[in-house]
Motif scaffolding. Structure first.
Motif, short mmCIF file in Angstrom:
data_model
loop_
_atom_site.label_atom_id
_atom_site.label_comp_id
_atom_site.label_asym_id
_atom_site.label_seq_id
_atom_site.Cartn_x
_atom_site.Cartn_y
_atom_site.Cartn_z
N ILE A 1 11.62 -20.42 -32.97
CA ILE A 1 12.06 -22.03 -33.11
C ILE A 1 13.24 -22.06 -33.69
CG2 ILE A 1 11.32 -23.90 -34.75
CD1 ILE A 1 8.60 -23.00 -34.65
N LEU A 2 13.87 -21.36 -34.77
CA LEU A 2 15.16 -21.26 -35.20
C LEU A 2 15.97 -20.96 -33.99
CD1 LEU A 2 14.78 -19.67 -38.66
CD2 LEU A 2 14.88 -22.27 -38.18
N LYS A 3 15.73 -19.94 -33.21
CA LYS A 3 16.66 -19.63 -32.29
C LYS A 3 17.08 -20.67 -31.19
CE LYS A 3 17.46 -15.96 -28.64
NZ LYS A 3 16.92 -14.45 -28.05
N ASP A 4 16.02 -21.76 -30.93
CA ASP A 4 16.22 -22.79 -30.11
C ASP A 4 15.98 -24.14 -30.70
OD1 ASP A 4 16.62 -24.09 -27.75
OD2 ASP A 4 15.13 -23.24 -26.57
N TRP A 5 16.43 -24.20 -31.86
CA TRP A 5 16.40 -25.42 -32.76
C TRP A 5 16.08 -26.71 -32.13
CZ3 TRP A 5 13.78 -26.38 -36.93
CH2 TRP A 5 13.92 -27.45 -37.50
N ASP A 6 17.27 -27.06 -31.55
CA ASP A 6 17.45 -28.44 -30.74
C ASP A 6 16.27 -28.63 -30.08
OD1 ASP A 6 19.65 -28.96 -31.88
OD2 ASP A 6 21.03 -28.34 -30.47
N LYS A 7 15.66 -27.52 -29.05
CA LYS A 7 14.60 -27.73 -28.29
C LYS A 7 13.20 -28.02 -29.11
CE LYS A 7 11.51 -25.07 -25.61
NZ LYS A 7 11.08 -23.89 -25.01
N TYR A 8 13.29 -27.19 -30.17
CA TYR A 8 11.71 -27.29 -30.80
C TYR A 8 11.84 -28.62 -31.72
CZ TYR A 8 10.03 -22.97 -29.09
OH TYR A 8 9.39 -21.94 -28.32
N LEU A 9 12.84 -28.85 -32.19
CA LEU A 9 13.18 -29.95 -33.33
C LEU A 9 12.47 -31.37 -32.54
CD1 LEU A 9 13.87 -31.35 -35.77
CD2 LEU A 9 16.12 -31.76 -34.88
N SER A 10 12.65 -31.50 -31.27
CA SER A 10 12.25 -32.65 -30.39
C SER A 10 10.62 -32.53 -30.46
CB SER A 10 12.92 -32.60 -29.45
OG SER A 10 12.73 -31.75 -28.36
N LEU A 11 10.12 -31.15 -30.63
CA LEU A 11 8.49 -31.09 -30.42
C LEU A 11 7.95 -31.38 -31.55
CD1 LEU A 11 8.79 -28.05 -28.01
CD2 LEU A 11 8.70 -30.56 -27.36
N PHE A 12 8.49 -31.56 -32.77
CA PHE A 12 7.83 -31.93 -33.97
C PHE A 12 7.68 -33.29 -34.16
CE2 PHE A 12 9.36 -27.57 -35.26
CZ PHE A 12 8.49 -27.15 -36.02
N TRP A 13 6.46 -33.49 -34.94
CA TRP A 13 6.17 -34.86 -35.29
C TRP A 13 6.07 -34.58 -36.85
CZ3 TRP A 13 5.89 -38.74 -32.29
CH2 TRP A 13 5.53 -38.81 -30.88
N GLN A 14 6.45 -35.64 -37.36
CA GLN A 14 6.45 -36.03 -39.06
C GLN A 14 5.30 -37.00 -39.24
OE1 GLN A 14 9.74 -38.14 -40.88
NE2 GLN A 14 10.00 -36.42 -42.19
N LEU A 15 4.46 -36.74 -40.14
CA LEU A 15 3.44 -37.49 -40.38
C LEU A 15 3.68 -38.21 -41.88
CD1 LEU A 15 2.08 -36.14 -38.39
CD2 LEU A 15 -0.10 -36.10 -39.84
N VAL A 16 3.77 -39.39 -42.05
CA VAL A 16 4.58 -40.25 -43.17
C VAL A 16 3.58 -41.22 -43.60
CG1 VAL A 16 6.48 -41.48 -43.99
CG2 VAL A 16 6.65 -39.76 -42.14
N PRO A 17 2.93 -41.12 -44.86
CA PRO A 17 2.30 -42.28 -45.60
C PRO A 17 3.08 -43.37 -46.15
CG PRO A 17 2.36 -40.42 -46.95
CD PRO A 17 3.08 -39.97 -45.72
N PRO A 18 2.52 -44.52 -46.33
CA PRO A 18 3.08 -45.71 -46.76
C PRO A 18 4.33 -45.20 -47.91
CG PRO A 18 1.28 -46.38 -46.16
CD PRO A 18 1.26 -44.87 -45.90
N SER A 19 3.90 -44.40 -49.07
CA SER A 19 4.57 -44.07 -49.95
C SER A 19 5.84 -43.60 -49.75
CB SER A 19 3.61 -43.39 -51.03
OG SER A 19 3.31 -42.05 -50.43
N GLU A 20 6.20 -42.78 -48.64
CA GLU A 20 7.21 -41.99 -48.23
C GLU A 20 8.15 -42.60 -47.27
OE1 GLU A 20 7.34 -39.01 -49.87
OE2 GLU A 20 5.39 -39.03 -50.62
N GLU A 21 7.80 -43.81 -46.83
CA GLU A 21 8.67 -44.21 -45.72
C GLU A 21 9.90 -44.70 -45.82
OE1 GLU A 21 6.60 -47.97 -44.33
OE2 GLU A 21 4.86 -46.94 -43.61
N ASP A 22 10.38 -44.76 -47.37
CA ASP A 22 11.58 -45.13 -47.52
C ASP A 22 12.38 -44.01 -48.34
OD1 ASP A 22 11.62 -47.88 -46.88
OD2 ASP A 22 10.57 -48.42 -48.71
N THR A 23 11.80 -42.64 -48.18
CA THR A 23 12.52 -41.63 -48.75
C THR A 23 13.69 -41.16 -47.74
OG1 THR A 23 10.88 -40.05 -47.80
CG2 THR A 23 10.23 -40.87 -50.07
N PRO A 24 14.41 -40.41 -48.30
CA PRO A 24 15.65 -39.93 -47.37
C PRO A 24 14.99 -38.77 -46.02
CG PRO A 24 16.14 -39.46 -49.79
CD PRO A 24 14.86 -40.18 -49.64
#
Length: 200
Positions: free
Chosen positions: A153-176
């Protein structure tokens, strides 16, 4: 090697779990820790070179973890912390999750139907601080476990980054980490601040 129910209630420190050498299987394809790992954790870091069973990180409130796949109900009722999953998950992901963040690699477009979206929203990792958080945890995972999956994943970071999803509850929506509109000029400073805090 198979460890059942590890890390329940962990409150600090670091736990690294790897299979023995010459197992005859690829670690990312096999469960090496059992059900309810990280249940009720309030701190610390956990790195697992392999998959976990069901209900991984249930009620996690502050711990950070990297694992290479999970069974059903991962991140259920999670209230804080951060979980990175570098492989497939089971059904009912993030049910009742009200805090913290989860990053899940989805190489075959099968994740979204498995997420319980009653509370969390699912988005790509577009916030710079979130990208730094994700990459930093994967780097630590590779350093500590020797994970081939993480290294790829690190070796081809740009490719793999686009394949990650981030799960965000309402309490975290405004975090950096979750808000792509966060002031990018201060993103790196914010990550450095958080990194210094985590060291203590």
């Amino acid at each position: 090697m198979f460890i059942c129910n590890c890390c329940q209630g962990i409150a600090g420190g670091e736990l690294v779990i790897t299979p023995v050498d010459k197992t005859g299987f690829e670690p990312e394809d096999a469960a090496i820790v059992g059900n309810t790992c990280l249940y009720g954790a309030t701190g610390g870091q956990v790195f697992v070179r392999g998959r976990a069973g069901e209900r991984f990180a249930v009620r996690n409130s502050l711990a950070e973890a990297v694992v290479e796949g999970t069974g059903d109900h991962c991140c259920e009722y999670m209230t804080g912390g951060c979980v990175v999953i570098l492989g497939k998950v089971g059904r009912n992901v993030a049910a009742g999750m009200t805090g913290g963040l989860a990053y899940i690699l989805d190489e075959d477009d099968t994740l979204i139907p498995k997420v319980n979206r009653e509370i969390v929203k699912i988005q790509r990792v577009s916030a710079p601080v979130g990208q730094m958080q994700l990459k930093s945890l994967i780097e630590a995972h590779v350093e500590k476990t020797g994970s081939k999956k993480g290294a790829a994943i690190l070796k081809d970071w740009d490719k793999y980054l686009s394949l990650f999803w981030q799960l965000v509850p309402p309490s975290e929506e405004d975090t950096p980490e979750a808000n792509p509109k966060y002031d990018t000029s201060t993103a790196e400073q914010e990550w450095e601040r958080l990194s210094l805090w985590w060291k203590f």
